[in-house]
Design an enzyme around this catalytic site. Structure first.
Site, PDB file in Angstrom:
ATOM      1  N   ASP A  75       2.446  14.031  14.020  1.00  0.00           N
ATOM      2  CA  ASP A  75       2.634  13.785  12.646  1.00  0.00           C
ATOM      3  C   ASP A  75       1.234  13.429  11.860  1.00  0.00           C
ATOM      4  OD1 ASP A  75       4.030  13.297  10.175  1.00  0.00           O
ATOM      5  OD2 ASP A  75       4.247  11.166  10.582  1.00  0.00           O
ATOM      6  N   LEU A  98       0.634  -1.040  -0.069  1.00  0.00           N
ATOM      7  CA  LEU A  98       0.097  -0.142  -0.101  1.00  0.00           C
ATOM      8  C   LEU A  98       0.938   1.374   0.021  1.00  0.00           C
ATOM      9  CD1 LEU A  98      -2.733  -1.021   2.441  1.00  0.00           C
ATOM     10  CD2 LEU A  98      -2.835  -0.974   0.175  1.00  0.00           C
ATOM     11  N   GLY A  99       1.947   1.155   0.462  1.00  0.00           N
ATOM     12  CA  GLY A  99       2.827   2.466   0.641  1.00  0.00           C
ATOM     13  C   GLY A  99       4.196   2.144   1.694  1.00  0.00           C
ATOM     14  N   GLY A 129       6.539   4.002   4.958  1.00  0.00           N
ATOM     15  CA  GLY A 129       6.879   5.515   5.599  1.00  0.00           C
ATOM     16  C   GLY A 129       8.061   5.126   6.189  1.00  0.00           C
ATOM     17  N   GLY A 130       8.370   5.986   7.308  1.00  0.00           N
ATOM     18  CA  GLY A 130       9.520   5.735   8.251  1.00  0.00           C
ATOM     19  C   GLY A 130       9.870   4.671   8.910  1.00  0.00           C
ATOM     20  N   PHE A 131       8.430   4.126   9.327  1.00  0.00           N
ATOM     21  CA  PHE A 131       8.473   2.696   9.878  1.00  0.00           C
ATOM     22  C   PHE A 131       8.952   1.463   9.178  1.00  0.00           C
ATOM     23  CE2 PHE A 131       6.551  -1.164  11.300  1.00  0.00           C
ATOM     24  CZ  PHE A 131       6.471  -1.098  12.433  1.00  0.00           C
ATOM     25  N   GLY A 132       8.437   1.751   7.853  1.00  0.00           N
ATOM     26  CA  GLY A 132       8.750   0.578   6.844  1.00  0.00           C
ATOM     27  C   GLY A 132       7.624   0.467   5.905  1.00  0.00           C
ATOM     28  N   PRO A 133       7.792  -0.623   5.123  1.00  0.00           N
ATOM     29  CA  PRO A 133       6.520  -0.814   4.076  1.00  0.00           C
ATOM     30  C   PRO A 133       5.394  -1.570   4.883  1.00  0.00           C
ATOM     31  CG  PRO A 133       7.891  -2.670   3.999  1.00  0.00           C
ATOM     32  CD  PRO A 133       8.555  -1.913   5.121  1.00  0.00           C
TER      33      PRO A 133
END
Length: 379
Positions: A187, A69-70, A72-76
């Protein structure tokens, strides 16, 4: 004789160094493994349901790109379907993430303690090097999936947008005031507002959130986190954050919902202004309706739309002490009382286009992707 003494002494020193190095390495490895074990225990100690890695891999077609889906800073992030047919969203900690494990722990702890109807955390998977969070699936994805897309934006008429605006405001009020914790999200942005099957907004992604004690008003940090375009000026520049930091982000989000334009990367061809600067220019000229998304102009409540942009400008003023609280914002949205005139916002610099205009962009302004960023050594 001297040579024998020197050789013997050298060998002894070398032996001591080797033994010392062995002890040091052993202690270091033990500390690492012990820290890892404590991390696992701390997360598991929240009594979340646990999933086997094979179960999650099967649900996501072995973390297939087609299920992604996308990121971010955390991961996929992936979508998937369990054997019983339940749809899920999977956040997989990236192996190269330096902050991810802290964000994972932070998000698990906060969601477990919030006891609110935000996105439901179904469980986690901690196996080997894998750190995975499993959430309920939101069929309508995130807010940015709609408002910045030429086709899908038409599905959000003004009444739906106003409903979403009020829902986000109530969600922030809960975080700031009504929950047993006092939480600053840090955020808040359109991609972190998810929509369920009834288009009810749910604030998500608490990896960067912070809990405030009852007597705390603001904190200074050396690690600035958040997303460009949504960060309050005093936080982005000086590392000072407070509950008011979310107020600024809400003001940006409100401006984006009313206009259908993305703050980050906005460029007005005629007056060379940022989205905030353009909104301020239209306010002074008494032409705020020109900022609204043209797709809902035939069916919207003009006074309601103007009021929302007016409130957004109150949340974006130059001095944080002038920004309204979320409780005040909720009252403003739910009443017809006269609002105070906004003062000039911060960040009004003229802006040059830094990207080529996107040919698929419905408004003819440039844009860029929103990603959570980490800025080190703020002053």
């Amino acid at each position: 004789m001297k040579i024998v003494v020197i050789v013997t002494a050298t060998a002894a020193v070398a032996g001591v160094l080797i033994v010392g190095y062995y002890i040091y390495k052993r202690k270091t490895n033990f500390d690492k493994s012990e820290g890892k074990e404590k991390t696992d225990q701390k997360i598991e100690g929240l009594e979340l349901p646990t999933f086997e890695l094979d179960t999650i891999a099967n649900a996501t077609n072995n973390f297939s790109f087609n299920n992604k889906l996308g990121e971010g800073g955390f991961g996929p992030v992936y979508n998937g379907t369990l054997v019983d047919g339940q749809e899920i969203v999977v956040k997989r900690l990236s192996k190269i993430s330096t902050q991810g494990i802290n964000e994972l722990k932070n998000e698990v702890i906060l969601i477990a303690k919030l006891q609110h109807r935000n996105v439901k955390l179904l469980g986690c998977c901690i196996q080997g090097e894998e750190r995975i969070l499993i959430y309920e699936f939101m069929p309508n994805k995130s807010l940015d999936h709609f408002i910045f897309d030429q086709t899908r934006s038409k599905l959000l008429d003004w009444s739906k947008r106003f409903y979403i605006i009020c829902g986000i405001a109530r969600g922030l009020l809960y975080l700031h005031q009504d929950s047993r914790l006092r939480i600053i999200h840090r955020d808040l942005k359109t991609s972190n507002v998810l929509l369920d099957h009834e288009m009810i907004p749910k604030i998500s992604d608490f990896g960067l959130a912070r809990i405030f004690n009852g007597d705390q008003h603001e904190v200074n940090t050396n690690r600035v986190v958040g997303t460009y375009g949504y960060m309050a000026p005093e936080y982005a520049i000086n590392g000072i954050f407070s509950i008011k930091s979310d107020i600024f982000s809400f003001g940006i989000l409100l401006l984006e919902l009313a206009s259908g334009k993305k703050n980050r990367g906005f460029y007005h061809l005629d007056c060379n202004l940022s989205l905030i600067g353009y909104a301020w220019k239209l306010w002074k000229e008494g032409k705020l309706l020109e900022l609204t998304d043209p797709f809902f102009r035939e069916s919207y409540n003009e006074l309601e739309a103007i009021r929302c942009i007016h409130i957004s400008l109150l949340c974006l003023e130059h001095q944080p002490e002038d920004w309204p609280s979320m409780s005040t914002v909720v009252l403003m949205l739910g009443s017809d009382n006269t609002l105070p005139d906004p003062k000039q916002p911060g960040f009004l610099m003229d802006r040059k286009p830094h990207l080529e205009p996107d040919s698929s962009n419905k408004h003819g302004f440039s844009s860029c992707n929103e990603v959570t960023i980490l800025l080190l050594e703020a002053r």
